[in-house]
Structures are given as structure tokens and as C-alpha cells.
Design an enzyme around this catalytic site. Structure first.
Site, PDB file in Angstrom:
ATOM      1  N   HIS A  23     -10.575 -27.912  10.027  1.00  0.00           N
ATOM      2  CA  HIS A  23     -11.445 -28.028  11.168  1.00  0.00           C
ATOM      3  C   HIS A  23     -11.845 -29.481  11.069  1.00  0.00           C
ATOM      4  O   HIS A  23     -12.851 -29.964  11.901  1.00  0.00           O
ATOM      5  CB  HIS A  23     -12.702 -26.850  10.773  1.00  0.00           C
ATOM      6  CG  HIS A  23     -13.295 -27.507   9.685  1.00  0.00           C
ATOM      7  ND1 HIS A  23     -13.321 -26.819   8.648  1.00  0.00           N
ATOM      8  CD2 HIS A  23     -14.654 -28.306   9.516  1.00  0.00           C
ATOM      9  CE1 HIS A  23     -14.087 -27.102   7.567  1.00  0.00           C
ATOM     10  NE2 HIS A  23     -15.164 -27.941   8.077  1.00  0.00           N
TER      11      HIS A  23
ATOM     12  N   ASP B 153      -7.292 -23.116   6.748  1.00  0.00           N
ATOM     13  CA  ASP B 153      -8.250 -24.222   7.045  1.00  0.00           C
ATOM     14  C   ASP B 153      -8.020 -25.517   6.280  1.00  0.00           C
ATOM     15  O   ASP B 153      -8.625 -26.211   6.059  1.00  0.00           O
ATOM     16  CB  ASP B 153      -9.680 -23.945   6.870  1.00  0.00           C
ATOM     17  CG  ASP B 153     -10.613 -24.767   7.553  1.00  0.00           C
ATOM     18  OD1 ASP B 153     -10.253 -25.607   8.519  1.00  0.00           O
ATOM     19  OD2 ASP B 153     -11.864 -24.822   7.267  1.00  0.00           O
TER      20      ASP B 153
ATOM     21  N   ASN C  80     -19.220 -32.890   3.639  1.00  0.00           N
ATOM     22  CA  ASN C  80     -18.352 -32.602   2.490  1.00  0.00           C
ATOM     23  C   ASN C  80     -17.168 -31.908   2.876  1.00  0.00           C
ATOM     24  O   ASN C  80     -16.228 -31.659   1.932  1.00  0.00           O
ATOM     25  CB  ASN C  80     -19.104 -31.514   1.445  1.00  0.00           C
ATOM     26  CG  ASN C  80     -20.087 -32.448   0.598  1.00  0.00           C
ATOM     27  OD1 ASN C  80     -21.414 -32.640   0.712  1.00  0.00           O
ATOM     28  ND2 ASN C  80     -19.496 -33.012  -0.338  1.00  0.00           N
ATOM     29  N   SER C  81     -17.040 -31.444   4.004  1.00  0.00           N
ATOM     30  CA  SER C  81     -15.779 -30.492   4.352  1.00  0.00           C
ATOM     31  C   SER C  81     -14.445 -31.302   3.962  1.00  0.00           C
ATOM     32  O   SER C  81     -14.399 -32.542   4.533  1.00  0.00           O
ATOM     33  CB  SER C  81     -15.612 -30.365   5.722  1.00  0.00           C
ATOM     34  OG  SER C  81     -16.336 -29.168   6.013  1.00  0.00           O
TER      35      SER C  81
ATOM     36  N   GLY D   4       3.450  -6.951   4.833  1.00  0.00           N
ATOM     37  CA  GLY D   4       3.581  -6.294   5.860  1.00  0.00           C
ATOM     38  C   GLY D   4       2.939  -4.833   5.709  1.00  0.00           C
ATOM     39  O   GLY D   4       3.367  -3.611   6.207  1.00  0.00           O
ATOM     40  N   VAL D   5       1.681  -4.704   5.132  1.00  0.00           N
ATOM     41  CA  VAL D   5       0.991  -3.691   5.077  1.00  0.00           C
ATOM     42  C   VAL D   5      -0.614  -3.683   5.635  1.00  0.00           C
ATOM     43  O   VAL D   5      -1.090  -4.838   5.597  1.00  0.00           O
ATOM     44  CB  VAL D   5       0.745  -3.165   3.421  1.00  0.00           C
ATOM     45  CG1 VAL D   5       2.006  -2.796   2.951  1.00  0.00           C
ATOM     46  CG2 VAL D   5       0.196  -4.493   2.730  1.00  0.00           C
TER      47      VAL D   5
ATOM     48  N   ILE E  80      -4.277  -2.752   4.646  1.00  0.00           N
ATOM     49  CA  ILE E  80      -5.061  -2.592   3.343  1.00  0.00           C
ATOM     50  C   ILE E  80      -6.496  -2.442   3.436  1.00  0.00           C
ATOM     51  O   ILE E  80      -7.022  -2.804   4.443  1.00  0.00           O
ATOM     52  CB  ILE E  80      -4.602  -3.452   2.282  1.00  0.00           C
ATOM     53  CG1 ILE E  80      -5.008  -5.009   2.625  1.00  0.00           C
ATOM     54  CG2 ILE E  80      -3.074  -3.171   1.749  1.00  0.00           C
ATOM     55  CD1 ILE E  80      -4.682  -6.209   1.517  1.00  0.00           C
TER      56      ILE E  80
END
Length: 508
Positions: free
Chosen positions: A148, A178, A256-257, A313-314, A316
Site C-alpha cells: 500500500h 501487503d 511507519n508503513s 484447498g480447504v 476452514i
């Protein structure tokens, strides 16, 4: 540029200072600060200035007075500040439809007139700017930051701790975590090594280093408050968001990102990404992408150009008291398998609906974030050992991970022109066509580094209906049409929920 998202009663603010917004400074009384003193009655970690090792203080004899010894953060601070950079993003101009000018070569597509009804104002449009942080991870100029921070940037300017300034280019980015990788043309730079975030303990001292409010080379101290936090901040921009943040109480603010979260030996254990706040400023909680995830992302980007991520591929859900009671589960921690994706790696390996996943490669799985973090460190075709509890019986199954199968999405890596444009497309469903009031088209699902980002203000979600006045049937057809184009190209379409036709001009 600063984004706000809800976290229960508070808003999550991506720690990015927008160039069109300015920090308001107020006078406060002396705040409560994190104590830099600890009692040697309790073992503590102190970073030696030579960085050779950490030491524990011996507890005093019973009844002896407890001496107060300062926790010294100077070694880690010096090491980290030298490798943390300031990033200034110059964004595309904020243009309204009525302000956008059409290049001369496209005017005959609209009968020689401006299709937006008004002439754009003369003069140069002001370009907004935003600032953030980054961490040098290689002496040859490779820098890790947040997606971002660089998203939508037309140009990037990096300022080092020694005040030298460089132009940077985007190597690649991953909205799902990110994380982004950029590069400057420089050599022999101070760099931080990735530490092992899996070994980080709750209660451990950490330092956050970055450039809050454009205050360069700022260091704050705190402790790890929690691990494996999911705060639902990435869902808007990511197809398959992975959130397993390190939560700390080290002060982190806009700007701070992309900065460093380091341990007391100066090892990079996380990339500061977000804060929880009602005001947009620090209010006690900050979140960092763990180094285990960030390292995998930048390594893949540098080697392959994109992230190679394996999937179980679940579908949950977290195990809680209600599920234990409802399904008569024999364990009270882990994640329960609810369903399977098409061509599921887990299903092929013998995992069943109702199984509770408790470990991945012998690492305990307490909830969904831990599972995501463990699997995200692997690529397709990697094998992982998955421990499940099935009706009270523990089983260990070997699963060969797969990539996401999306046959309706145009694969930009297979098309030079899509790589050049920097966009990803998918087909519209029949329901979407009905909702948008169109018969065909292709939707933009991601905008990466490329000509679309550099030359237009197109946003994700845009539906392409025509290319040079020719209707677009689907994503595959759009790719085929663009592959044969040379020179100026006019892309026509709309945004969901807005019937007004939009036009974007690019050159190929």
C-alpha cells in the site's frame, strides 16, 4: 491516501501518510512511556553493543534488594536506522472525468470531440504525494516495503539514512500479504538480515523503526503483545489475503508503513503495516507482517517475478467451545475442515470434512492465521505433513500443495502485452452481466506495475466492454485483442454501480 478499516469498535488505519493530508501537532502533557528499566529479579534480554549475544541477569538472593538495570536498545537502533529508508510516492493526478483530456490520436474515435463534454483546464495538474518507509535487505539496493506504500505510484523516491536520494522501481508486489519489493541503483548499502519470526515470543522486547509524520529515522520500543493476529485489513485488495500479524505496543504512526520491526540484535522480524486506532494515530496497538511471510514473498518476487504460493484447498473455521460441543470434537484448538476447493490437495491426500488440523510440519496450529502463515511459506508441489484429529484419533497425512486454479482468469505471465500493461482480467458471471446491464466484458481484478498504472487512473473492478470500439466478449478475447495492438489504444467500459461510460487511453 490513508485508509481506515473497522476492527470491532476501532478503525484500522494503514500507516501511510497521504501527501494531501497533513499531520496536526498538538501539545500534550508528558505521556506515559514504556519503562526502560527492568528488575534483575526477573530474567531479561539485553542487547550487547557488540551484537555478539544476549545475556540474562541472575536473580538476586532471597531478601536482597532488587537492583534496577536499564535495557539498552542502542545497538539494535544503530543497526536498524542505517537500513531503514524514507519512501515518497508521487501518485497519478486526481482527475475527474470532465478534466481528462483525450490525446489527439484518439479524437477521431469520438468524432473529433472530447467525449466527456468539457475541455480540460490548461496547465499542469498537481500530483498528490504520500510517504512511507522501507527496509534495505540487500546491499545492492533491494528494499522491502508495504504494497500500500507503492500502490498507484507514478514515481518513487527513496531517501537513505545518510540523506542520499534515489529513484526506485517496483520489482513486484503481493496484495495478499501487503508486501512489495523495490530497487534503487546503489551498491554497498547497509542491510538488515531477516530474523526468524517463528521464534519470537510474546513479551519479548522489539523496536519499530520508520518515518512517522515525515520524522525520519524514528525508533520506538515495545513488547510483542500477541502473535498470529488476523485483523481483516487486506480483504479489499487481495484475492486470498494472508494475515498472521505480530501485534506490538511499540508506537507506530502514519508514515511507519513498510518500516522495520527488529529484535534487540537488530534482526528483521517484521514489516510494520497497520495500527488500530479511533483517530488514525497510535493508540496502543500496531501490527507487522512477520518475517517468515515477508521473506518468502520477496524471495519469490526476486527469483520468479511473482509469488509462488501453495494451497491446501480447504475451507476452514476456528475451533471454539461452541464447535467442540456442537460437533463433539476431541480437541479444543486448531481449525476444522468445512469444505474443499475444486482439485483440492488436502482432499486428494485423504483429509476429510470434519477433521481438525492441529499441526503443519509439527508446528502447532491454534487457529486460521497460524495455518495461513505455515502454508504461505511453501510453493506449489511442496509436500507438507498435516496432522489432523479425526474422532479423537490423530493422523499425519502428507499433502502435496497446489496452486490456485483459475481457468477464467487471463494469465498475464503467458502474455507479453498483459505484462506490459500490468493488469489481470477475469470473465464476468451471468449474474454480474445482469447487474451491470451489459452483455459481455472482462473485469480488471488487479493492477500491477505497468502502463495502465503509469498512464491512467483506472482502478480495480473496472469492466472493459470495448477496445478501440470493438466489443469485448470475455477476458481471453480481451487479451487476444490487445496482443495485436500497436500505438494508441482506447479502452472503454464502466465501474459496477455506475452507468457512466469511462475511457482510458494508452500506448502500446
Amino acid at each position: 491516501m490513508t485508509n481506515f478499516r473497522k476492527l470491532t469498535a476501532v478503525a484500522l488505519a494503514s500507516a501511510l501518510l497521504g501527501g494531501t493530508s497533513y499531520a496536526t501537532y498538538e501539545h500534550f502533557g508528558k505521556p506515559d512511556t514504556i519503562s526502560t528499566w527492568v528488575s534483575n529479579a526477573t530474567p531479561f534480554i539485553k542487547a550487547r553493543l557488540d551484537g555478539a549475544a544476549s545475556a540474562k541477569a541472575d536473580a538476586p538472593a532471597a531478601g536482597a534488594p532488587a537492583a534496577m538495570i536499564p535495557a539498552d536498545f542502542s545497538f539494535a537502533s544503530k543497526k536498524a536506522t542505517a537500513a531503514v529508508v524514507h519512501i515518497k510516492s508521487t501518485l497519478k493526478p486526481e482527475r475527474t472525468v470532465s478534466q481528462m483530456q483525450i490525446p489527439d490520436e484518439f479524437r477521431d474515435l469520438f468524432g473529433g470531440r472530447n467525449p466527456f463534454g468539457q475541455q480540460a483546464p490548461e496547465g499542469k495538474m498537481e500530483k498528490p504525494q504520500a510517504t512511507g518507509s522501507g527496509v534495505i535487505i540487500n546491499p545492492d539496493g533491494y528494499i522491502v516495503t508495504n504494497n500500500h506504500v507503492i500502490q498507484g505510484a507514478e514515481t518513487l523516491e527513496v531517501t537513505l539514512a545518510d540523506k542520499h536520494t534515489y529513484k526506485a522501481k517496483v520489482i513486484g508486489s503481493d496484495p495478499n500479504t501487503d508486501i512489495a519489493l523495490i530497487k534503487i541503483e546503489a551498491k554497498n548499502l547497509p542491510a538488515l538480515s531477516f530474523g526468524n519470526s517463528e521464534n519470537v515470543e510474546v513479551g519479548q522486547w522489539v523496536l519499530a523503526v520508520g518515518n512517522p509524520y515525515n520524522l525520519t529515522s524514528t525508533v520506538t520500543a515495545g513488547i510483542v503483545s500477541a502473535k498470529g493476529r488476523s485483523i481483516n485489513i487486506l480483504g479489499e485488495n487481495a484475492k486470498a489475503p494472508i494475515e498472521s500479524f505480530i501485534q506490538t505496543d511499540a508506537a507506530v504512526n502514519p508514515g511507519n508503513s513498510g518500516g522495520a520491526l527488529v529484535d534487540l540484535n537488530g534482526n528483521l522480524i517484521g514489516i510494520n503495516t497497520a495500527i488500530a486506532s479511533q483517530t488514525g494515530s497510535f493508540a496502543g496497538y500496531s501490527f507487522a507482517v512477520p518475517s517468515s511471510i515477508a521473506h518468502k514473498v520477496v524471495e519469490d518476487i526476486s527469483k520468479y517475478g511473482s509469488v509462488q504460493r501453495g494451497y491446501l484447498g480447504v475451507g476452514i473455521s476456528e475451533v471454539d467451545a461452541a464447535k467442540v460441543k456442537s460437533f463433539d470434537l476431541k480437541v479444543d484448538r486448531g481449525v476444522r475442515v468445512e469444505n474443499f476447493a475444486d482439485q483440492s490437495a488436502a482432499k486428494e491426500a485423504g483429509i476429510k470434512i470434519g477433521d481438525v488440523i492441529t499441526k503443519i510440519d509439527n508446528h502447532d496450529i491454534a487457529g486460521v492465521p497460524q495455518l495461513q502463515e505455515a502454508v504461505a511459506q511453501h510453493k506449489p508441489s511442496d509436500k507438507v505433513n498435516v496432522t489432523v484429529n479425526r474422532d479423537g484419533v490423530e493422523k499425519v497425512l502428507s499433502v502435496t500443495l497446489k496452486g490456485i486454479s483459475e481457468p477464467s482468469v487471463a494469465d498475464r505471465s503467458s502474455s507479453a502485452v498483459m505484462e506490459q500493461l500490468g493488469v489481470e482480467l477475469k470473465d464476468l458471471t451471468n449474474q454480474q452481466k445482469k447487474e451491470y446491464g451489459i452483455g459481455s466484458g472482462a473485469q480488471v481484478t488487479a493492477i500491477n506495475a505497468g502502463k495502465i498504472r503509469q498512464g491512467t487512473d483506472m482502478e480495480e473492478g473496472f469492466v472493459i466492454t470495448k477496445i478501440d470500439k470493438t466489443p469485448v466478449a470475455n477476458a481471453r478475447e480481451a487479451v487476444k485483442m490487445l496482443q495485436g495492438k500497436k500505438g494508441g489504444v482506447m479502452i472503454e467500459g464502466l465501474y459496477p454501480g455506475n452507468d457512466e461510460v469511462q475511457y482510458f487511453a494508452i500506448g502500446l
